[in-house]
Design a protein around this motif. Structure first.
Motif, PDB file in Angstrom:
ATOM      1  N   ALA A   1     -17.954  16.718 -28.201  1.00 10.37           N
ATOM      2  CA  ALA A   1     -18.192  16.214 -26.840  1.00 10.37           C
ATOM      3  C   ALA A   1     -19.279  17.001 -26.110  1.00 10.37           C
ATOM      4  O   ALA A   1     -20.142  16.404 -25.469  1.00 10.37           O
TER       5      ALA A   1
ATOM      6  N   ARG B   1     -14.311   7.034 -28.968  1.00  7.29           N
ATOM      7  CA  ARG B   1     -13.182   7.851 -28.508  1.00  7.29           C
ATOM      8  C   ARG B   1     -13.614   8.915 -27.514  1.00  7.29           C
ATOM      9  O   ARG B   1     -12.826   9.361 -26.685  1.00  7.29           O
ATOM     10  N   LEU B   2     -14.891   9.353 -27.596  1.00  5.42           N
ATOM     11  CA  LEU B   2     -15.368  10.357 -26.658  1.00  5.42           C
ATOM     12  C   LEU B   2     -15.481   9.805 -25.241  1.00  5.42           C
ATOM     13  O   LEU B   2     -15.497  10.559 -24.268  1.00  5.42           O
TER      14      LEU B   2
ATOM     15  N   GLU C   1     -13.014  10.706 -22.433  1.00  7.94           N
ATOM     16  CA  GLU C   1     -13.098  11.964 -21.694  1.00  7.94           C
ATOM     17  C   GLU C   1     -13.827  11.737 -20.367  1.00  7.94           C
ATOM     18  O   GLU C   1     -14.933  11.198 -20.353  1.00  7.94           O
TER      19      GLU C   1
ATOM     20  N   GLU D   1     -15.440  13.726 -18.512  1.00  9.74           N
ATOM     21  CA  GLU D   1     -16.738  14.388 -18.472  1.00  9.74           C
ATOM     22  C   GLU D   1     -17.819  13.535 -19.128  1.00  9.74           C
ATOM     23  O   GLU D   1     -18.971  13.515 -18.688  1.00  9.74           O
ATOM     24  N   MET D   2     -17.451  12.803 -20.181  1.00  8.83           N
ATOM     25  CA  MET D   2     -18.408  11.947 -20.860  1.00  8.83           C
ATOM     26  C   MET D   2     -18.778  10.757 -19.992  1.00  8.83           C
ATOM     27  O   MET D   2     -19.943  10.368 -19.895  1.00  8.83           O
TER      28      MET D   2
ATOM     29  N   ARG E   1      -6.167  10.257 -16.851  1.00  6.99           N
ATOM     30  CA  ARG E   1      -7.184  11.104 -16.239  1.00  6.99           C
ATOM     31  C   ARG E   1      -8.593  10.539 -16.396  1.00  6.99           C
ATOM     32  O   ARG E   1      -9.509  10.947 -15.680  1.00  6.99           O
ATOM     33  N   ALA E   2      -8.756   9.597 -17.342  1.00  8.49           N
ATOM     34  CA  ALA E   2     -10.079   8.990 -17.527  1.00  8.49           C
ATOM     35  C   ALA E   2     -10.216   7.661 -16.791  1.00  8.49           C
ATOM     36  O   ALA E   2     -11.330   7.145 -16.656  1.00  8.49           O
TER      37      ALA E   2
ATOM     38  N   SER F   1     -12.542   7.626 -13.627  1.00 11.05           N
ATOM     39  CA  SER F   1     -13.948   7.721 -14.023  1.00 11.05           C
ATOM     40  C   SER F   1     -14.434   6.395 -14.592  1.00 11.05           C
ATOM     41  O   SER F   1     -15.563   5.957 -14.318  1.00 11.05           O
TER      42      SER F   1
END
Length: 378
Positions: free
Chosen positions: A53, A87-88, A91, A93-94, A118-119, A122
């Protein structure tokens, strides 16, 4: 840098590390970003993205620095498909590092219930950004085209202004008043358009195939459905389907909620979706039924064709959009498209920019040719 050096530089970037010549500074970093994605595995020499990541996040930052947004979107799409980075995207952050676009939204929607809590926020922010851009691009044009068509489709014998006179229909209605010596028609009555009425004039039912190949079409259809639902003269329903049917009409106030109500990636039962939509139609002669699907039917094919035939026989305008996207000619079931065409049901792909004109043509019962993408063998 003279012209010859610039050509050599460009060819070196195109051909990658297998070509002769070295690059320095920003060109070297640009080359590394391209190599991480497009060079063969054995040629990457450690430049690949792998499954790290942090490395992917740095790469996303690099391509946004060195390439324009239109190129960044293509590279992101290629990275997701070629390197299996889906799959990333789970996240947060991604998601904060990527360039939002329609294809990314489609990928996020396909993840659906796999996305950790949590994603989700975003992901919603990404979807909201793309939806806002699409609304800015498409809403005004859609409202103008469809609103004008609705005004023109409401006939009156007492048009208020010269601009509201339908001269073609007026002349045909008054041909018996032709004066040969003056070579003109003297109209005894006018036929025109009744503008400004707020009565319900059309029903629109959109049935959208949410199989994985239709991701971009689902995104555009959700935005357009929300825009159409904002018009008082239209009664708009939106149905998303795979092997089951989800009625998303009550979410049309917020296209982001519409999109998160879909579940991309399932099978396809068009017959079941058409059967459900039949129950929504209360005024067949005033209804436009838009089936957005590549027509790969997993349910009973003959029953699906019979149902669509029954809709057209009842007076419903049925239009099949094999894709509602910018990619051009899509993959689709040629046999089913041909069977529908033989029944008088048009089946073609449509770009988002052409969709407002398509809807205006449907409301006025004109030809749809200006809103279509030509397809091989069609």
């Amino acid at each position: 840098m003279d012209g010859e050096d610039e050509r050599l530089r460009r060819w070196r970037l195109v051909l990658g590390g297998a070509a002769e010549g070295t690059l320095e500074g920003a060109d070297a970093r640009m080359d590394a970003a391209l190599a991480a994605l497009y060079d063969d595995e054995q040629d990457r020499r450690g430049a690949g993205l792998g499954a790290s990541a942090p490395r992917v996040a740095r790469w996303l930052g690099d391509i946004r620095e060195y390439f324009p947004s239109s190129v960044v979107r293509v590279m992101q799409k290629d990275a997701i498909e070629r390197l299996d980075l889906t799959r990333l995207l789970l996240e947060p952050e991604m998601l904060e590092a990527v360039e939002p676009d329609v294809h990314l939204v489609g990928t996020l929607l396909s993840l659906g219930r796999l996305m950790p809590e949590r994603a989700r926020e975003s992901a919603r922010a990404v979807v909201r950004t793309v939806v806002r851009e699409l609304e800015e691009r498409l809403t005004r044009r859609t409202l103008a085209a469809v609103g004008g068509a609705l005004d023109r489709s409401a006939r009156t014998r007492r048009p208020r202004r010269a601009a509201d006179v339908d001269w073609d229909r007026t002349i045909r209605a008054n041909l018996r008043n032709y004066l040969p010596e003056r070579k003109t028609v003297v109209p005894s009555r006018l036929v025109g358009y009744a503008r400004g009425q707020r009565a319900l004039r059309r029903e629109v039912v959109l049935a959208v195939d949410q199989s994985g190949s239709m991701a971009a079409s689902v995104v555009y259809a959700g935005v357009f459905a929300a825009v159409l639902a904002s018009m008082r003269s239209l009664k708009t329903s939106l149905v998303a389907f795979d092997t089951a049917v989800a009625d998303l009409t009550d979410r049309l106030r917020d296209p982001v909620e519409v999109l998160f109500g879909t579940q991309l990636g399932g099978g396809t039962d068009i017959n079941r979706a058409v059967a459900y939509c039949q129950r929504l139609i209360t005024r067949p002669a005033d209804t436009i039924f838009l089936l957005v699907s590549d027509l790969y039917e997993g349910g009973p094919r003959e029953e699906m064709l019979r149902r669509i035939g029954a809709l057209t026989a009842a007076g419903v305008q049925v239009i099949v959009l094999l894709a509602l996207a910018d990619e051009g000619a899509p993959q689709y079931d040629h046999d089913n498209a041909a069977a529908l065409a033989a029944m008088g049901v048009p089946a073609f792909a449509c770009t988002p920019d052409a969709f407002p004109g398509l809807m205006a043509a449907a409301i006025e019962r004109r030809s749809y040719d200006q809103g279509r993408i030509s397809l091989p063998g069609r």
